[in-house]
Enzyme design. Sequence first.
Site: not given
Length: 332
Positions: A133, A161, A157
């Site tokens: 991402s 990642k 998040y």
Amino acid sequence: MRVLVTGAGGFIGRRLVTRLVEQGKLADADGTPRAITELLLVDRDAAVLEKLVRETDASIKLTSRAGDLRDTNFVEGLFADDVDSVFHLAATLTLDAERDFDTGWAVNMLLPFRMLEACRRQGARPRFVYASSIAVFGGRLPERVDDWQAQRPQTSYGTAKSITELLINDYSRHGLVDGRSLRLPVVMIRPGQAGGGMHSGAVSDLIGALAREPLAGRAITSPLGWDTRFPVVSAGRVAENLLRLHDVPAECFSEGRAVNQPGLTVSVADIAAALGRVAGSEAAKLLSVAPDSALERVVASWPREFVSEVELDPPLLPDPDFDSILRDHVRA
């Protein structure tokens, strides 16, 4: 070839499965195109998987496995027979990971680690393609962000990642997997809830709704001004580029195994103009603006341009224009 897809019932997963079936083959460990003999489709939602298998016209064997990927035994069971390629898409999205710290880390970091460990135990060095991402980047960013931008994620998040990208680099360096990560900007256009509205409070869902709702004949007010710009990509383009990234030789990667999915930079005004061209002037009129300063600050922290300088053949491309993103959504 036996190919495993996690998150197969999700927004991108469904498009990827369709493309895998259409293409029917992938490069093997030596780079030789080989026919896909089985797609192992994994998701937590059994009903979604059943629907996906039922609606997919495939000569390839489709095997569905519904379960909780946080369950170590469930993950190990997926590798009971050798897997040649893995597409790991399953994730908990940004806001959910912020609200539920334990689940966020279990799904977004510990799960890919367990998947990599399962590949290592298998001993066959499968190709491992990971959906990363733009969230791995954060803090003070230049307007143009390429593959080599320093990573300073500002969310759990994005941190998970980033960690997973490093794990994939290291497992690939040791010859345990042949890994590749594709960093995604805002992926459009996610399906809305029944009766209209966004899927969640995520800003990416909000941006998708600016196009989705007028296409469905519903009015929407954008909290972003007409001139606010951000990088986007269609789900169809992502599915295509995940396959391209899978098939390129490992020699294409030098300093790391992660590349940016090039984004198309658009403004809210561009979305309105594309709506007019694709769906007519009445659809375009359903989009209005009432800027929200807090949300505009969030989007202002994103890069304006999201590009890749890794030389792949064929190259990873952005969508040519927003009209094509709208048509991709309508076709889906």
